[in-house]
Structure formats: C-alpha cells, structure tokens
Design a protein around this motif. Structure first.
Motif, PDB file in Angstrom:
ATOM      1  N   SER A 186       2.716   4.062 -14.957  1.00 34.55           N
ATOM      2  CA  SER A 186       2.873   4.889 -14.137  1.00 34.55           C
ATOM      3  C   SER A 186       1.512   5.839 -13.462  1.00 34.55           C
ATOM      4  N   MET A 187       0.841   6.340 -14.796  1.00 34.59           N
ATOM      5  CA  MET A 187      -0.554   6.648 -14.260  1.00 34.59           C
ATOM      6  C   MET A 187      -1.481   5.879 -13.542  1.00 34.59           C
ATOM      7  N   ALA A 188      -1.450   4.579 -13.693  1.00 31.81           N
ATOM      8  CA  ALA A 188      -2.313   3.545 -13.137  1.00 31.81           C
ATOM      9  C   ALA A 188      -1.930   3.744 -11.615  1.00 31.81           C
ATOM     10  N   ILE A 189      -0.518   3.321 -11.471  1.00 29.47           N
ATOM     11  CA  ILE A 189       0.132   3.131 -10.174  1.00 29.47           C
ATOM     12  C   ILE A 189      -0.358   4.616  -9.347  1.00 29.47           C
ATOM     13  N   MET A 190      -0.046   5.619  -9.812  1.00 27.04           N
ATOM     14  CA  MET A 190      -0.565   6.788  -9.054  1.00 27.04           C
ATOM     15  C   MET A 190      -2.117   6.809  -8.685  1.00 27.04           C
ATOM     16  N   ALA A 191      -2.770   6.589  -9.525  1.00 24.19           N
ATOM     17  CA  ALA A 191      -4.192   6.415  -9.403  1.00 24.19           C
ATOM     18  C   ALA A 191      -4.593   5.465  -8.461  1.00 24.19           C
ATOM     19  N   ALA A 192      -4.018   4.420  -8.696  1.00 24.39           N
ATOM     20  CA  ALA A 192      -4.148   3.214  -7.507  1.00 24.39           C
ATOM     21  C   ALA A 192      -3.917   3.693  -6.082  1.00 24.39           C
ATOM     22  N   GLU A 193      -2.794   4.258  -6.223  1.00 21.49           N
ATOM     23  CA  GLU A 193      -2.267   4.944  -4.676  1.00 21.49           C
ATOM     24  C   GLU A 193      -3.186   5.890  -4.208  1.00 21.49           C
ATOM     25  N   ALA A 194      -3.654   6.709  -5.186  1.00 22.98           N
ATOM     26  CA  ALA A 194      -4.775   7.643  -4.445  1.00 22.98           C
ATOM     27  C   ALA A 194      -6.252   7.203  -4.086  1.00 22.98           C
ATOM     28  N   LEU A 195      -6.636   6.255  -4.838  1.00 22.81           N
ATOM     29  CA  LEU A 195      -8.045   5.645  -4.567  1.00 22.81           C
ATOM     30  C   LEU A 195      -7.887   4.366  -3.787  1.00 22.81           C
ATOM     31  N   GLY A 196      -6.740   3.903  -3.380  1.00 24.39           N
ATOM     32  CA  GLY A 196      -6.692   2.802  -2.433  1.00 24.39           C
ATOM     33  C   GLY A 196      -7.030   1.553  -3.328  1.00 24.39           C
ATOM     34  N   ILE A 234       8.044   5.845  -9.184  1.00 21.81           N
ATOM     35  CA  ILE A 234       6.869   5.366  -9.228  1.00 21.81           C
ATOM     36  C   ILE A 234       6.867   3.924  -9.693  1.00 21.81           C
ATOM     37  N   HIS A 235       7.460   3.736 -10.911  1.00 22.80           N
ATOM     38  CA  HIS A 235       7.717   2.316 -11.335  1.00 22.80           C
ATOM     39  C   HIS A 235       9.210   2.252 -11.468  1.00 22.80           C
ATOM     40  N   PRO A 236       9.993   1.748 -10.341  1.00 26.31           N
ATOM     41  CA  PRO A 236      11.234   1.700 -10.506  1.00 26.31           C
ATOM     42  C   PRO A 236      12.022   0.764 -11.894  1.00 26.31           C
ATOM     43  N   ALA A 237      11.266  -0.131 -12.241  1.00 30.04           N
ATOM     44  CA  ALA A 237      11.893  -0.549 -13.314  1.00 30.04           C
ATOM     45  C   ALA A 237      11.943   0.199 -14.558  1.00 30.04           C
ATOM     46  N   TYR A 238      10.805   0.789 -14.606  1.00 27.39           N
ATOM     47  CA  TYR A 238      10.970   1.673 -16.121  1.00 27.39           C
ATOM     48  C   TYR A 238      11.709   3.006 -15.715  1.00 27.39           C
ATOM     49  N   ASN A 252       1.796   2.282  -0.861  1.00 28.08           N
ATOM     50  CA  ASN A 252       1.486   1.005  -1.082  1.00 28.08           C
ATOM     51  C   ASN A 252       1.754   0.468  -2.527  1.00 28.08           C
ATOM     52  N   ILE A 253       1.353   1.389  -3.333  1.00 30.68           N
ATOM     53  CA  ILE A 253       1.517   0.930  -4.796  1.00 30.68           C
ATOM     54  C   ILE A 253       2.855   1.414  -5.617  1.00 30.68           C
ATOM     55  N   ILE A 254       2.994   2.858  -5.136  1.00 25.07           N
ATOM     56  CA  ILE A 254       4.115   3.387  -5.770  1.00 25.07           C
ATOM     57  C   ILE A 254       5.417   2.889  -5.317  1.00 25.07           C
ATOM     58  N   GLY A 255       6.254   2.538  -6.233  1.00 23.64           N
ATOM     59  CA  GLY A 255       7.682   1.860  -5.833  1.00 23.64           C
ATOM     60  C   GLY A 255       7.529   0.524  -6.195  1.00 23.64           C
ATOM     61  N   THR A 256       6.188  -0.007  -6.533  1.00 26.34           N
ATOM     62  CA  THR A 256       6.235  -1.401  -6.937  1.00 26.34           C
ATOM     63  C   THR A 256       6.464  -1.667  -8.518  1.00 26.34           C
ATOM     64  N   ARG A 257       6.335  -2.642  -8.792  1.00 29.36           N
ATOM     65  CA  ARG A 257       6.802  -2.938 -10.329  1.00 29.36           C
ATOM     66  C   ARG A 257       5.908  -3.837 -10.972  1.00 29.36           C
ATOM     67  N   PRO A 258       4.311  -3.335 -11.012  1.00 28.08           N
ATOM     68  CA  PRO A 258       3.602  -4.028 -11.795  1.00 28.08           C
ATOM     69  C   PRO A 258       3.734  -4.339 -13.196  1.00 28.08           C
ATOM     70  N   ILE A 259       3.077  -5.155 -14.122  1.00 26.92           N
ATOM     71  CA  ILE A 259       3.212  -5.529 -15.246  1.00 26.92           C
ATOM     72  C   ILE A 259       2.420  -4.199 -16.093  1.00 26.92           C
TER      73      ILE A 259
END
Lengths: 768, 161
Positions: free
Chosen positions: A494-504, A644-648, A12-19
């Motif tokens: 990338s840490m936030a993305i992985m945590a968000a993925e894990a925790l919904g 995890i964050h394709p832009a980076y 859901n979150i992994i592979g997106t490009r949040p700020i």
C-alpha cells in the motif's frame, strides 16, 4: 461469490491489485522472521515462570543452574534497575515504570501464571531448559482472583497493596483492585428512559481470549561491551520497544537499535516487551548474542490477551424505533497490572447510535492474569456485543427490520461520540444501506429447521499518531520508499501504491522498505488501523517534497522560472505548453547534472482520522442435539474509505470476521479454581480452521476520508467487532435463545437449550 | 545427555547428511542443521501446521517427527516447491490472490496444498477446506487461500492439457 469492486476512481494506481513486494520471499520461505536469525556464537535463553497465579516469592536460588555445564548466564529481577514511581508512555496511555519492571521480572510477588521469575542462557536450548528446572524458588501461594466480578468485591484483598481507584481524576482512600472508573454522561438518561415505550436492560459476559498469532514471541539481543544494544525481534512497534527498553534500563534511546524482523501476526499482542529485556540482560552478562523463543504455552500464559468482561446495557426506545436513552456499565479484566481497556471500551460501546441521553461507567479491574494488551479494535467487541444484542431484541419486539432500526438511529457527520469527539465524514449510513441492498440480505432466509439470519454493527475509532517516511529517487527514475512501519499484512504494497500514485510511477517501480530504528525517523506502532492512513500520509508528504525538489530541476532544465512548471497527471508540464512533459522517470538520469540526488522527507502526526463502521450478516444453523452452530453464509460490509489495495482490504475484513467468529463461537481461556489456564494450546484453545468458516463475502463501501490526501480510513480493526452480535442474534432468531455470554460454544449452547424449559422467547425471523 | 548422530536424507531432491542431536525434531534439523528456515514453528504440538513438510509423500508436522526418523526419507519443504526460477502455480496464485498477510503460515499451507494437488488436481472447495483444516491461519479467514488453491489446480489442469 459477491465481491463488489471498488467504485471507479480518479486514480491510476490506487485501487489496483499489484503483487505485494515482499510476496516472493514469503512464498519461497526466504523471508526472515524473528526465529530465523542466528549467530554462530549465540546462546539460547529460557524463562522460569511462576506456576502459581498468585504467590509471594520467598527465595530464588540460582546456584545449581549457574553451576551446570553450558550455562553462561542467569538473570532475575535483581538485575533490573529498581526505578521510582514514574509514569511512562504505554500502549494505551501512561503506565508506571515500576509496574513495567515488575511485569517483566517478578521480584516479591508472582501475580499471574507464567510471570517470569528468572531466565537462563546456555549453549543449547536443552541445557537452558534443564537449568531453568534447576532454579529453586520457594513460594507462599496466595488466593488467586481471575474473574472481574470477584476482584471487584469489597472483601477481596487488593493485588497491589498500595493501588487506589482513580474516579474522574480523584483517588480513593482505600486500596482496591479497581484501577479506574471512567464515566461519560450526556443529557438525562432517567428522563430518556421515562419517555421510552420500551426499555430493555441485560447483562452480558465475555471470557479472556487471545490474539492467536501463529508466530510465537521471539527476541535475539546483543549487548556489546561498549554498552550498545542491538535487538532483533518480532514486534508491531520497534520504536516503542526501544522506548520501553530505554525506560526499563534507564539508558538513552541512542544506545538501542531495534531491528524489526518479519512478523508472523500480532493483532495488538506484539507491542509490549516480554522476552526483549530478558535477552538483553542475558547478553549483557554473557557477552554473547542470546536468542529466545516462547513456546505456545508461554504465549498463552504470559503474553497479553484481551479482557474478559461483564457488561450491563440498558436501552430505551420509542415505538417508532427512536432511541431515547442508553446506559452502559462495563467491567474489564486488566490483568495483574493497571491498564486502560475499559476506558477504551467506553469510547466504542454506544458509538453507532445518536443519543441525547446516555451514561457510561467503565471499570478497569486487576486480576491474577497476564496483563491484558490490545487485540484488534481493542475493547470494542466486548462492549458492543451487548448493545447489538439488545438492539436486535428491540427490533423483534417492535417488529422492525434490524437494519432499518440501526439506520434510523445511526450516527453521521457532526454527531458526537459519548466521550466527546465529533465525527468527521463517516459512512455508517452508507454501510447499513449497502447491507440492506446486498444480495445476501435480500435473499430468502435459509430454509430448514433451526436456521436463521443475524446482523450486527461494529465500530472502531481508528488511530493517527506519528510516522516518518523518506522517498529517494533513483538515477533511473524509480523510487525507494522507506518507512518505520512494520509490514504485518501487506502495508509495503500500500505504501508503494500511494507513492506510485503521487509520483506517476507504477507500483513495481517503487521499492518499499521497512527500516530499523537507526535508519528512519520516529514512527509509532503498526496498529490502531493507522498504518495505511498515517504512514501512508507520511509517504504522500515525502512524495510532495520530492515533487517540490524536482520542480526546481525541471525549471533549471527548461531554463524557466519555477512558476512556469506545473505537476499534474504524473508529469511536469510547462504552463504555456512550450515543452514536452517530463516524468519522474525522465528526471532520474538528469539528477546528477542538475544538483545531485533528490530525497523527500515526510513526517506527520495527522488529526483527520476517519472512523470505521461495519455491518455483518450471517446465516446460521444450530444443531439442537449438540449445541453446535454452523455458519452457512457470511457477509462483511464496511466503510473502508478509499481502498488502496482492495485485495488486502478484503483480506482484512475476512480475517477480522474470522477472528470474531472464533471469539463468538469457541475461544476462551478456561481456568481452574487456582487461576491456572487449562487449555494453553491450539488443540484446546481452538481458533477457527478452514472447516469452521464459510467463504467470507465482502462489500467495500468507499466513503473517502477528507482527512487524508487519498481518502484513506483505517480498515483492519472494525471487522472483528460485529461477528459476536451477528452470530448471537442469528442464534436468537433461529431457536429463540439469547446466550448473552461468550463464547457460544457447543456445551454452553446445549446447556441453555436443555435448561430453558418453558420460558422461550418466540423465534422471530429477520424480515427482509 | 545428548548424543549426536548422522542422518542421511533427501531434502528437496538433494542428498544431505546432517549431524543431529538425538533430541532434535525434524523441524529443528531442517531449520538449524540444513539451514532451511522456511518451515516455521508455531506450536510444537502438531496443532497449527506451520511446520508442515512432505515426508515420503505424506504431509507431516515436522515438529512431531524426530530428526532421526528422517534417515533415508525423502522430504519436501517450501524451499523445494519452485522449479528453479519458476514458481509453483500455488506460489504464484497465493501472490496473485493475496492469499497471505503476515506469511508465517504460508509455507505450511503451500506444502499441504501441494500434497493435495499431487493427489487430486481437481478438488472441490470442500475438499480443499478439509485437506487444509490442519493448518491454522489467523490473518486471512482462509477465503483467499481456498481461491488460490482452486486457481492453482486449474493452472495445473490447463498445463496438463
């Protein structure tokens, strides 16, 4: 421009490009880098450095400096404990604490230009500068040796009188400048070469280069009267800085707190301690906080650049392109103290190719230069440059597509690297195929005179190592994620993305924090392309711990056994569907009533590291009148694992490629006969500007690493490896000239064009 | 030895009087006297552009300008780009396009790019690269920075209608 998106994935979150979470502070000027911290009563420290690359220190007289108004402290090597020989952990293997001490402050010999001799703290930086000049040092100048070829000669006096060569675990009898001889051997190379239809052996050289981070080293220290030390610094490795300081001062780790400030680039060069111990010594003597910042010249002279090298590579192939044997002889500049970079290079040099017969001999060689440190995929670019050049020569001689030749010999899962380890799931073949199928490679060769296309591959083994993370669930159901990994290029996101993925959660619902050494468990360096992999793994583990704890709370709320509660799709479900699902967000407000706060811990030392492979493609033009090489088009293709964050991820590939382009075309330490650097500034040590590089196209090949819960493999280092070979091969195909020497700068290329006379290899275009 | 003097200047639209040491550069004065540490020091020789500020409508390396020269000048630093809580389109685009990694060169790039867009709100990629060639970035390879400036120039044109 062609930029392939990450393939659709199950996330859901992994592979997106949040700020990125730290972004706002970094575009408004509010982010606090090391130089931005100040204390009202701080002193300013400056360093007296040796002007000689090699000299005996006969005397140091600091009395005039100490007597100057405004000077509060002066320190020399006498203030550091003289420690006995003891091997301590270093950035690339163990090192002798005596040499670390000697590197930080010279006692009897200055071993490189810029070697610290003394340091001063004063009430303003100008007084400190004047005081440094007032220190009187008498030197006996000695012959400086800065090239590995010279340092290896039998009649060159050894830099350290007592140092002997370690060869395959055995020490030599005679003192020498060769620190270590590393050998890897497999099969029978002689037999392999005898079976070959074509054998090519060539010698290559590369010069010392610098990481070129824009932020100079800095350190601010406060040594309190109770012996507690706080250090604010720009470092990739706060826990390693703490360790090095504890070793140097021979004090417990618990007396030191290292606060990592925002870091303005590192690329491996901000791992070792330089100013840190000096600031601490000056603060101890003065009782006040001491702030120190290097000038750009000091960064060039006295930080840790990458080795200049000499390599000799030999490769044999059958007519069908099958490699039968390869050997590599490599000598790496170590700088003035023992280091291990040739050994690291030996792990990389032949890593892209399946080989039954090989031999690698690698030598770490002492020189009168600042101790070499890590620089992005350390040691791999110098090693692979020669290999990739010969592979290209073979492709031309066999009239094969150079990528087809690489594909034919590419390593895959189960193959062994020369130094032993077996590859897990890797994506070299997928990467080569993606390059072959790319719009760039399929497009016609650039038309026009002196233009052509080159390709080369690159490898970095990537690292694992130790990381810690905590995840706290807030009472509104959002989360704080704390790690000990310095964020050098977007890792908070990338840490936030992985945590968000894990925790919904969403990435924005997670607050990522980089903690100081007092506030989080031990965490190794931000480096080795390990942060998203290993620290991300620790974050994942901490989230699993949270989910385990929350499951208990849900069971309590539902008044059911825990085995009736399941986690999936970002929420807890009742196995019999008897209850509406509960998300982490739903549970936040219920924590107090169900047992109190929930905090998850994750500590890892993961072994399932996924190696990184890349292929770069460059179209170039050589100006035969000036020797200048212009890059017309550039594409980087890489197996990045799950992005995890394709832009980076793209940013890492673009930045690495650009550093490699600088290394290939312009960057080098230029030294005079006395070993002094002639170009210690960004005007003359010219890193690429926006005008020197084209758009860097990226193709992300995502072969998930099974050794990581989200398929992460390291990304950042591999992309600096292919550019040297890529551009070298493009030049060879454009004008029939193989430089075999970096950098391929205009004067050198022009010199070769003018020198080559009649013996020109036929220019051969890449077939595609 | 040192002499102090007062310099009256306008920084990000606000009048300021700074007591400076005559040996100070404008960079020193901004960071150590005005407390505006967004402007960064990278080389102190005018080669890296990390200390770029706009002085009287021109981009300068503040490490090459003496603080005393700021008397009567109008200076814009990275801290002056946002309009209150509203980020400048360049700042927003740098975030959206991931045009920064370590971020140390970012203030200089933003200031320099602003001065370009103030003059020309529809620059070509080649013009952007030329204008930014005095600013070194060691992390990004410039690609995403160019994209971000292109995006911001489109935003500015759209806002103008």
């Amino acid at each position: 421009m062609e930029q392939h998106e990450a393939q659709k994935n199950e996330y859901n979150i992994i592979g997106t490009r949040p700020i990125r979470h730290d972004g706002e502070d970094k575009v408004t000027g509010r982010a606090q880098y090391g130089a931005d911290i100040s204390f009202p009563d701080q002193l300013y420290g400056k360093v007296l450095r040796s002007p000689h690359a090699h000299a005996r220190i006969l005397s140091i007289d600091t009395s005039k400096a100490l007597a100057m108004p405004g000077v509060r402290a002066v320190t020399t090597a006498e203030d550091l404990p003289r420690l006995k020989d003891r091997m301590v952990a270093g950035e690339a293997g163990a090192e002798n604490i005596r040499y670390v001490t000697e590197r930080v402050l010279a006692s009897d010999k200055a071993l490189f230009e810029g070697h610290p001799i003394a340091a001063v703290a004063a009430t303003d930086p100008w007084i400190a500068e004047e005081a440094v000049k007032a220190i009187e040092v008498k030197y006996e100048v000695l012959t400086a040796v800065t090239e590995v070829r010279d340092a290896m000669k039998d009649d060159t006096p050894p830099l350290h009188g007592e140092l002997t060569t370690e060869t395959l675990g055995e020490k030599s009898k005679k003192a020498t400048n060769i620190v270590r001889h590393t050998r890897h051997k497999r099969g029978d190379p002689d037999k392999g070469f005898a079976e070959a239809d074509l054998v090519i052996e060539r010698e290559f050289e590369t010069k010392t280069v610098h990481q070129g981070y824009i932020e100079p080293h800095n350190a601010t220290a406060l040594y309190r009267s109770d012996g507690q030390i706080t250090l604010w610094t720009s470092t990739q490795a706060p826990f390693w800085v703490r360790r090095d300081l504890a070793e140097l001062f021979d004090i417990p780790l618990s007396r030191i707190k290292v606060v990592p400030m925002e870091i303005g680039g590192g690329f491996g060069g901000k791992i070792a301690v330089y100013l840190e111990p000096l600031a601490i010594l000056l603060s101890k003597k003065s009782g006040r906080p001491v702030k120190m910042i290097m000038t750009r010249e000091e960064v060039f002279y006295a930080s840790g650049p990458a080795s200049g090298t000499v390599t000799r590579i030999k490769i044999g192939v059958k007519k069908d392109g099958t490699i039968t044997a390869a050997t590599a002889w490599m000598a790496y500049e170590a700088g003035a103290f023992p280091s291990n970079w040739a050994m690291v290079g030996s792990m990389c040099v032949l890593a892209c190719y399946r080989l039954e017969n090989l031999q690698i001999d690698a030598y770490d060689v002492l020189t009168n230069t600042s101790k070499v440190m890590a620089y992005r995929a350390p040691s791999s670019p110098q090693a692979m440059f020669g290999v990739e050049s010969i592979i290209d020569e073979i492709a031309i001689k066999l009239d094969m597509d150079p990528l087809e030749l690489r594909l034919k010999n590419a390593v895959q899962e189960g193959d062994r690297r020369a130094d032993g380890p077996k590859f897990h799931r890797i994506g070299l073949k997928e990467t080569i195929r993606a390059a072959m199928e790319s719009e760039h490679y399929k497009s016609p060769l650039p038309s026009g005179a002196n233009r052509s296309r080159g390709v080369a591959s690159g490898f970095w083994f990537n690292a694992g190592m130790q990381s810690s993370a905590t995840v706290g669930i807030n009472m509104d159901g959002t989360a704080n994620v704390t790690t000990g990994s310095v964020d050098i290029g977007g890792s908070r996101a990338s840490m936030a993305i992985m945590a968000a993925e894990a925790l919904g959660l969403t990435a924005e619902q997670v607050r990522p924090i980089v903690a100081d050494t007092d506030s989080i468990g031990y965490t190794d360096v931000t480096g080795g392309s390990r942060t998203t992999f290993a620290t991300g793994y620790a974050v994942y583990e901490a989230c699993q711990d949270v989910i385990r704890q929350l499951k208990t709370r849900v069971a309590k709320l539902w008044d059911v056994q825990e085995d009736k509660v399941e986690w999936g799709d970002g929420a807890f479900h009742h196995v019999d569907n008897g209850k509406s699902p509960m998300s982490v967000g739903d549970l936040g407000p219920k924590l107090e009533a169900t047992g109190g706060p929930v905090m998850g811990h994750g500590t890892v030392n993961p072994k399932g590291v996924g190696a990184g492979f890349g292929i770069h493609i460059a179209d170039i033009e050589v100006d035969p009148d000036t020797g200048k090489v212009t890059i017309l088009r550039y594409t980087a293709v890489q197996d990045v694992g799950q992005a995890i964050h394709p832009a980076y991820v793209e940013g890492q590939m673009q930045g690495g490629a650009t550093q490699g382009i600088g290394w290939a075309l312009n960057e080098e330490y230029i030294r005079d006969a006395e070993g002094r650097m002639l170009n210690p500034g960004f005007l003359d040590y010219r890193v690429p500007t926006a005008l020197d590089v084209p758009d860097i196209e990226t193709i992300l090949v995502e072969v998930p690493n099974p050794g990581h819960p989200y398929g992460v493999r390291g990304v950042g280092e591999t992309p600096i490896v292919p550019p040297m070979g890529t551009i070298h091969n493009a030049i060879a195909r454009a004008i029939g000239l193989r430089m075999r020497s970096l950098p391929m700068s205009p004067p050198k290329v022009l010199h070769e064009i003018l020198q080559r006379g009649q013996t020109v290899e036929a220019a051969a275009p890449v077939t595609s | 030895m040192s002499t102090n003097r007062m310099v009256s200047t306008t920084i990000n639209g606000e009048d300021m009087a700074l007591i400076i040491d005559d040996r100070m550069t404008l960079l020193d004065a901004l960071r150590d006297r005005a407390g505006l540490t967004g402007t960064k020091e990278g080389c102190l020789s005018g080669d890296c552009g990390a200390c770029s500020v706009i002085m009287n409508d021109r981009v300068v390396d503040s490490c090459l300008v003496m603080a005393a020269e700021a008397e009567g000048a109008a200076i814009v630093t990275v801290e002056g780009l946002a309009d209150g809580t509203e980020l400048h389109p360049l700042q927003r685009r740098f975030l959206e396009q991931a045009a920064l990694q370590c971020g140390i060169c970012t203030p200089g790039f933003l200031v320099t790019a602003k001065s370009l867009l103030d003059r020309n709100n529809n620059p070509s990629a080649a013009e952007i690269r030329l204008w930014l060639a005095g600013n070194l970035c060691r992390c990004t390879g410039y690609d995403k920075i160019i994209r971000a400036v292109e995006g911001a120039s489109a935003d500015l044109r759209a806002a103008k209608g």
